[in-house]
Design a protein around this motif. Structure first.
Motif, PDB file in Angstrom:
ATOM      1  N   ASN A  52      -6.278 -13.501  20.372  1.00  0.00           N
ATOM      2  CA  ASN A  52      -7.118 -12.412  19.885  1.00  0.00           C
ATOM      3  C   ASN A  52      -7.545 -11.490  21.030  1.00  0.00           C
ATOM      4  O   ASN A  52      -8.142 -11.937  22.015  1.00  0.00           O
ATOM      5  N   LEU A  53      -7.244 -10.204  20.897  1.00  0.00           N
ATOM      6  CA  LEU A  53      -7.477  -9.272  22.005  1.00  0.00           C
ATOM      7  C   LEU A  53      -8.959  -9.077  22.294  1.00  0.00           C
ATOM      8  O   LEU A  53      -9.358  -8.935  23.454  1.00  0.00           O
ATOM      9  N   ALA A  54      -9.794  -9.083  21.258  1.00  0.00           N
ATOM     10  CA  ALA A  54     -11.238  -8.945  21.477  1.00  0.00           C
ATOM     11  C   ALA A  54     -11.744 -10.131  22.303  1.00  0.00           C
ATOM     12  O   ALA A  54     -12.549  -9.965  23.235  1.00  0.00           O
ATOM     13  N   LYS A  95     -16.761 -17.140  23.869  1.00  0.00           N
ATOM     14  CA  LYS A  95     -16.352 -15.857  23.282  1.00  0.00           C
ATOM     15  C   LYS A  95     -15.693 -16.061  21.921  1.00  0.00           C
ATOM     16  O   LYS A  95     -15.855 -15.251  21.003  1.00  0.00           O
ATOM     17  N   GLU A  96     -14.925 -17.123  21.781  1.00  0.00           N
ATOM     18  CA  GLU A  96     -14.264 -17.393  20.507  1.00  0.00           C
ATOM     19  C   GLU A  96     -15.285 -17.595  19.392  1.00  0.00           C
ATOM     20  O   GLU A  96     -15.075 -17.185  18.250  1.00  0.00           O
ATOM     21  N   ARG A  97     -16.409 -18.262  19.740  1.00  0.00           N
ATOM     22  CA  ARG A  97     -17.386 -18.652  18.709  1.00  0.00           C
ATOM     23  C   ARG A  97     -18.395 -17.558  18.415  1.00  0.00           C
ATOM     24  O   ARG A  97     -19.150 -17.646  17.445  1.00  0.00           O
ATOM     25  N   GLN A  98     -18.392 -16.538  19.273  1.00  0.00           N
ATOM     26  CA  GLN A  98     -19.441 -15.529  19.180  1.00  0.00           C
ATOM     27  C   GLN A  98     -19.339 -14.717  17.886  1.00  0.00           C
ATOM     28  O   GLN A  98     -20.337 -14.216  17.388  1.00  0.00           O
ATOM     29  N   HIS A  99     -18.140 -14.575  17.365  1.00  0.00           N
ATOM     30  CA  HIS A  99     -17.960 -13.719  16.183  1.00  0.00           C
ATOM     31  C   HIS A  99     -17.276 -14.478  15.058  1.00  0.00           C
ATOM     32  O   HIS A  99     -16.459 -13.927  14.324  1.00  0.00           O
ATOM     33  N   VAL A 100     -17.587 -15.764  14.969  1.00  0.00           N
ATOM     34  CA  VAL A 100     -16.985 -16.595  13.922  1.00  0.00           C
ATOM     35  C   VAL A 100     -17.232 -15.965  12.553  1.00  0.00           C
ATOM     36  O   VAL A 100     -18.324 -15.485  12.270  1.00  0.00           O
ATOM     37  N   GLY A 104     -13.309 -19.223  10.376  1.00  0.00           N
ATOM     38  CA  GLY A 104     -12.211 -19.033  11.326  1.00  0.00           C
ATOM     39  C   GLY A 104     -12.770 -18.623  12.673  1.00  0.00           C
ATOM     40  O   GLY A 104     -13.832 -18.009  12.747  1.00  0.00           O
ATOM     41  N   ILE A 105     -12.060 -18.986  13.757  1.00  0.00           N
ATOM     42  CA  ILE A 105     -12.498 -18.480  15.050  1.00  0.00           C
ATOM     43  C   ILE A 105     -11.353 -17.668  15.655  1.00  0.00           C
ATOM     44  O   ILE A 105     -10.199 -17.852  15.317  1.00  0.00           O
ATOM     45  N   PHE A 106     -11.739 -16.743  16.522  1.00  0.00           N
ATOM     46  CA  PHE A 106     -10.768 -15.807  17.086  1.00  0.00           C
ATOM     47  C   PHE A 106     -10.207 -16.404  18.362  1.00  0.00           C
ATOM     48  O   PHE A 106     -10.716 -16.172  19.450  1.00  0.00           O
ATOM     49  N   GLU A 107      -9.126 -17.164  18.220  1.00  0.00           N
ATOM     50  CA  GLU A 107      -8.642 -17.987  19.314  1.00  0.00           C
ATOM     51  C   GLU A 107      -7.896 -17.204  20.385  1.00  0.00           C
ATOM     52  O   GLU A 107      -7.240 -16.198  20.098  1.00  0.00           O
ATOM     53  N   ALA A 108      -7.971 -17.709  21.606  1.00  0.00           N
ATOM     54  CA  ALA A 108      -7.190 -17.177  22.715  1.00  0.00           C
ATOM     55  C   ALA A 108      -6.770 -18.335  23.603  1.00  0.00           C
ATOM     56  O   ALA A 108      -7.424 -19.379  23.624  1.00  0.00           O
TER      57      ALA A 108
END
Lengths: 249, 249
Positions: A52-54, A95-100, A104-108
């Motif tokens: 995830n780019l964000a 950072k992944e968990r900040q915008h859950v 779903g989480i925004f994985e990187a």
């Protein structure tokens, strides 16, 4: 998608990354996925990012901020590369968990490598869960993103005692195979070659979409592969093949 | 996992499949994924299967039963290969849905190809949803299962006017690359070469795990690839490379 790889050799490290990002086929952009941190003579780190780019931008911004404000833990005061990789993994999880959303989480995921003065160079693959693995003599490389197309050539060519030139060519061939088979991996291609104990990142290259070198590499590798295939002994269709080689059923 | 492929040429068809099944790493078995149906002189079909083993066995059993009882639609009375592929897709959907649990369905996909007298040979990839695609001049092959490792060589070598021998060697090299990179794909390897308009399946081969031919193919392809790589011009590290080929940043 993305394709990034790092190769860890006795003589140093090679990092290579593509620059294509996409959120659907009509939302394609170019972002560098290669980030560097360091002070000449003390330590040098390279971070390659996928996912995830964000999230990846958030992680890079946090790493930079922690250096700037002199946070208790940052890349410039980490005692070992393992400590630094732990820290990058923890920042990634935060950072992944900040915008859950919706569970779903925004994985990187990341490849993180480099050298601290007085310690050997290392590269680590950092998972979305924050834990990480390093290379071994049997597997002297790490990949993130679209890794399958470009893996066979790495398996066949690389050894810890390969020289940096061979490893760099191998990384570019691996990248070429991936770009050819997957539209979501594309130039600019970025490359860093790190000479062991140099403690500086002065061999950084970037190949633009129209690069003559990339085009020539692609044509030559295509020719070389076709020649390799056509040099294979033909299958003999006679009795020998049926009995000695396979079983006719 | 599984790797199966079919190649459609002007001169006929090539089918190749592995035989490894697994439900977890400690539940590995060997099942043929290659099934044939036909009557010499009238029609010949080959079916390659991937996905849930209970579903694929259920589909094959149903196809055989429909032939035996002379069902209104079966492989022996289908008017075209497209009709037959529609029918196989419908049987697949029925079997997939028969044991639905927790909203999940036990998916399977197939490659189905062959020839009916008076019509050209064809191959189709049948999706779990029952719809299907065929080959084209640009993409004369179909793959199911673990397809990425073995795709680059198919893209580089195959054309509709390739001969059956070249296509067969290419299929085996593609299978070798896949087996080398993925443990869930393995021998016995089964192979059918179908000569256009022959309307018989008399060229069927099976390579057992200890096959000398497979081992020799693997060693020779490994050598050929390494030679191909080492025949590539080395990267020139000087000014020319930085400026003409890449951009130093």
């Amino acid at each position: 998608m993305t394709y990034c790889l790092a190769i860890s050799l006795n003589s140093g490290l090679v990092f290579c990354s593509d620059s294509r990002t996409n959120a659907g086929v009509d939302n394609v952009s170019t972002y560098s996925k290669m980030h560097t941190f360091g002070t000449d003579g003390d330590r040098q780190f390279v971070l390659l990012s996928a996912g995830n780019l964000a999230t990846t931008q958030g992680v890079v911004a946090q790493l930079q901020k922690d250096i700037r404000v002199g946070a208790p833990m940052n890349l410039f005061n980490a005692q070992t590369i393992t400590d630094a990789a732990d820290y990058v993994g923890a920042v990634n999880q935060q950072k992944e968990r900040q915008h859950v959303s919706d569970g779903g989480i925004f994985e990187a995921s990341f490849i993180f490598g480099g050298q601290i003065a007085g310690q050997p160079p290392e590269a680590h693959l950092i998972y979305p869960q924050g834990n990480h693995i390093t290379t071994s003599d049997d597997t002297p490389y790490l990949q993130i993103g679209e890794s399958k197309y470009g893996k066979p050539i790495l398996d066949r060519i690389l050894h810890p005692d390969s020289n940096l030139e061979t490893a760099t060519l191998c990384a570019l061939v691996s990248m070429d195979s991936t770009m050819r088979s997957n539209l979501t991996v594309g130039p600019p291609i970025e490359l860093i070659i790190y000479d062991r104990d140099s403690l500086q990142l002065n061999r950084r290259y970037r190949f633009e979409p129209g690069s003559n070198y990339l085009r020539e590499l692609s044509v030559r590798w295509d020719d070389a592969l076709k020649n390799a295939f056509h040099s294979m002994p033909p299958i003999s269709w006679g009795q020998n093949w049926d009995t000695a080689a396979g079983r006719k059923s």
